[in-house]
Design a protein around this motif. Structure first.
Motif, short mmCIF file in Angstrom:
data_model
loop_
_atom_site.label_atom_id
_atom_site.label_comp_id
_atom_site.label_asym_id
_atom_site.label_seq_id
_atom_site.Cartn_x
_atom_site.Cartn_y
_atom_site.Cartn_z
N ASP A 20 -11.33 -10.54 9.48
CA ASP A 20 -13.10 -10.31 8.92
C ASP A 20 -13.30 -11.45 8.01
N ALA A 21 -15.08 -11.78 7.79
CA ALA A 21 -14.99 -12.77 6.26
C ALA A 21 -15.02 -12.50 5.21
N GLU A 22 -15.13 -10.93 5.00
CA GLU A 22 -14.88 -10.81 3.64
C GLU A 22 -13.88 -10.50 3.48
N SER A 23 -12.58 -10.18 3.90
CA SER A 23 -11.50 -10.03 3.75
C SER A 23 -10.88 -11.26 3.93
N PHE A 24 -11.19 -12.42 4.72
CA PHE A 24 -11.04 -14.00 3.87
C PHE A 24 -10.92 -14.40 2.75
N ALA A 25 -12.57 -13.90 1.93
CA ALA A 25 -13.57 -14.00 1.24
C ALA A 25 -12.63 -13.37 -0.41
N ALA A 26 -11.48 -12.11 0.13
CA ALA A 26 -11.17 -11.37 -1.09
C ALA A 26 -9.71 -12.22 -1.21
N THR B 4 0.68 -1.44 -0.22
CA THR B 4 -0.61 0.11 0.05
C THR B 4 0.87 1.29 -0.14
N THR B 5 2.44 1.22 0.03
CA THR B 5 3.81 2.41 -0.48
C THR B 5 3.72 2.52 -1.41
N GLN B 6 5.39 1.99 -0.93
CA GLN B 6 6.47 1.91 -1.59
C GLN B 6 6.09 1.13 -3.31
N GLN B 7 5.82 -0.35 -2.70
CA GLN B 7 5.09 -1.13 -3.87
C GLN B 7 3.91 -1.80 -4.03
N ARG B 8 3.46 -0.68 -3.52
CA ARG B 8 1.81 -0.52 -4.45
C ARG B 8 1.51 -0.58 -6.00
N ARG B 9 2.30 -0.28 -6.42
CA ARG B 9 2.45 -0.29 -7.93
C ARG B 9 2.71 -2.21 -8.58
N PHE B 10 2.56 -3.11 -7.26
CA PHE B 10 2.79 -4.34 -7.75
C PHE B 10 1.55 -4.90 -7.36
N ALA B 11 0.71 -4.46 -6.47
CA ALA B 11 -0.69 -5.07 -5.67
C ALA B 11 -1.86 -5.64 -6.21
N ILE B 12 -2.00 -6.68 -6.26
CA ILE B 12 -3.27 -7.49 -6.63
C ILE B 12 -4.26 -7.29 -5.99
N GLY B 13 -5.45 -7.33 -5.87
CA GLY B 13 -6.44 -7.36 -5.24
C GLY B 13 -6.91 -5.56 -5.02
N ASP B 14 -7.51 -5.55 -3.34
CA ASP B 14 -8.74 -4.86 -3.32
C ASP B 14 -8.01 -4.16 -1.84
N GLU B 15 -9.35 -3.43 -1.03
CA GLU B 15 -8.67 -2.80 -0.12
C GLU B 15 -9.28 -4.15 1.15
N LEU C 294 -7.35 -14.70 -4.72
CA LEU C 294 -6.07 -14.07 -4.92
C LEU C 294 -5.51 -15.59 -5.19
N ILE C 295 -5.72 -17.27 -4.51
CA ILE C 295 -5.74 -17.40 -4.86
C ILE C 295 -5.31 -18.69 -6.26
N GLU C 296 -6.77 -18.75 -6.51
CA GLU C 296 -6.96 -20.22 -7.41
C GLU C 296 -6.04 -19.34 -8.48
N PRO C 297 -6.28 -17.68 -9.06
CA PRO C 297 -5.99 -17.75 -10.11
C PRO C 297 -3.93 -17.78 -9.88
N GLN C 298 -3.70 -17.03 -8.90
CA GLN C 298 -2.24 -17.26 -8.40
C GLN C 298 -1.54 -17.95 -7.70
N ARG C 299 -2.26 -19.49 -7.70
CA ARG C 299 -1.51 -20.27 -7.06
C ARG C 299 -1.10 -20.05 -5.40
N PRO C 300 -0.44 -20.37 -4.62
CA PRO C 300 -1.18 -19.86 -3.36
C PRO C 300 -0.22 -18.76 -2.71
N VAL C 301 -1.22 -18.54 -1.47
CA VAL C 301 0.26 -17.27 -1.37
C VAL C 301 0.65 -17.33 0.50
N ALA C 302 1.82 -16.55 1.00
CA ALA C 302 2.53 -16.55 2.18
C ALA C 302 1.70 -15.34 2.75
#
Length: 238
Positions: A55-61, A25-36, A65-73
């Motif tokens: 919250d439930a909405e954040s976990f759903a979001a 959300t700062t120096q590398q926001r140009r790379f960010a995929i997703g939303d708020e 992101l995992i579906e098209p981009q594979r696992p997240v860390a």
């Protein structure tokens, strides 16, 4: 402690407690995929992701992101209680360390700046030595330095996550054939100097079980800030 290291985000939390979110959300926001509610780096750059809340909405979001981009860390100060829909592929403890050393006046080690043409060698070295996630586009995150011996990439280190006031040193690795020659320390000193020249504080993450690396980082002026949890998540079958 430097002025940057002493800073805090509103509410008393340290910026590095939410290191991935603050980077995206700062120096590398140009790379960010997703939303708020949830964001991640492109998979070819890094697997790291972050939640705005638990919250439930954040976990759903995040799951979306995992579906098209594979696992997240996720890198978090505490363990997270996951809702249904996720599978835990890995869960380890990291030590987050901040540089609070003194400037080093020793001559710079022999090195080269690594670029796109070096990526195949960089990926091969990271695959062989496992310093942490390293993909074909990781080099886009910052400066990477290396040591070449007889044309072979013997060692490398570089910059990964960046947020206001801080830059992470990562991908510190040395080919087993060239260990014990000071390459890792030499490259890290160069990176530390470059980061400090931008009035930023270097930091890093290391597995709590990697005692050899922790000892090296302490000698270079890094101090332990806190433990963090690294959790690699996949999407569980519905």
């Amino acid at each position: 402690m430097s002025e940057a290291a002493a800073s805090r985000t509103p509410g008393g939390a340290h910026p590095l407690d939410a290191v991935v979110w603050n980077a995206l959300t700062t120096q590398q926001r140009r790379f960010a995929i997703g939303d708020e509610r949830a964001r991640r780096f492109p998979a070819a750059i890094a697997p790291f992701a972050a939640l705005a809340g638990e919250d439930a909405e954040s976990f759903a979001a995040l799951r979306a992101l995992i579906e098209p981009q594979r696992p997240v860390a996720l890198v978090t100060p505490g363990e997270i209680a996951l809702p249904a829909g996720f599978s835990v592929l890995r869960h380890v403890t990291l030590l987050q360390m901040l540089w609070q050393g003194e400037p080093d006046s020793t001559p710079a080690c022999e090195h080269v700046r690594l670029g796109v043409a070096d990526v195949p060698d960089m990926v091969a070295l990271a695959t062989a030595t496992e310093p942490g996630p390293f993909g074909p586009r990781t080099i886009e995150l910052g400066e990477y330095l290396g040591v070449r011996k007889a044309g072979k990439l013997a060692a490398m280190a570089g910059e990964r996550m960046r947020l206001d006031g801080y830059t992470e040193i990562s991908a510190v690795c040395v080919d087993p054939e060239f260990r014990g020659q000071g390459h890792a320390a030499g490259l890290m000193k160069l990176l530390i100097a470059g980061i400090r020249a931008r009035a930023e504080t270097p930091f890093l993450h290391v597995l709590t079980s990697n005692h050899g690396a922790i000892a090296l980082y302490r000698r270079l002026g890094f101090v332990e800030r806190r433990q963090m949890h690294l959790m690699v998540l996949g999407a569980a079958a519905d």
